[in-house]
Design an enzyme around this catalytic site. Sequence first.
Site, short mmCIF file in Angstrom:
data_model
loop_
_atom_site.label_atom_id
_atom_site.label_comp_id
_atom_site.label_asym_id
_atom_site.label_seq_id
_atom_site.Cartn_x
_atom_site.Cartn_y
_atom_site.Cartn_z
N HIS A 184 5.80 52.13 -18.25
CA HIS A 184 5.32 53.17 -19.17
C HIS A 184 5.47 54.57 -18.50
CE1 HIS A 184 2.91 49.80 -20.73
NE2 HIS A 184 3.01 50.43 -21.73
N ASP A 240 5.96 47.52 -14.71
CA ASP A 240 5.63 48.59 -15.91
C ASP A 240 6.51 49.73 -16.14
OD1 ASP A 240 3.98 50.44 -17.35
OD2 ASP A 240 2.11 50.09 -15.98
#
Length: 140
Positions: free
Chosen positions: A21, A19
Site C-alpha cells: 500500500h 505490504d
Amino acid sequence: MKHLEEGKPTIVLGVIGADVHAVGNKILNYTLGKAGFNVINLGVMASQKEFVEAAVEADACAIIVSSLYGHGEIDCKGLREKCDEAGLSNIKLYAGGNLVVGKQDFDQVQERFLAMGYDRVYPPSTDPQLAIAHLREDLL
C-alpha cells in the site's frame, strides 16, 4: 542515499513486510518533507533490516513504520530490539495504519505496540499533522 539537509531531523519512513500500500506512504513522505524533516523513504515491502540499516546510515532520529494490510503487529515485533542492537537505543519508533487483522479495539492495539517499544501508535486515517506535531514534540 539522497542528500540530507544539515540541521533538519532525519526520519526513515516505509511500509513494512509484504505490504504494497503506497498511497499513505507517499502522503507521509510529502507532508514530512514539507514540514522540515529529511525523509529517507524506503517505499513498500521494507524489512526491519532495511529500516535499521537506513537509520544507522542516515543517523536518523525516528523511524515511521506504516502498514495497511493487517499484519503490522507481526511485522513490527522485534524492531526495537534490532534498533538497540545496532546502537539506535534512543531512536523514536512510530507505527501507524491498519496494524492488526480484523476489528480490534485501538486502545488495546496501541498498548501492545507500546509494550513492543514503540513511542507513538496511530490508527488508520490519522491526520499526518498529528504525527508531525508529535515528531516536533519528541525530537525538537
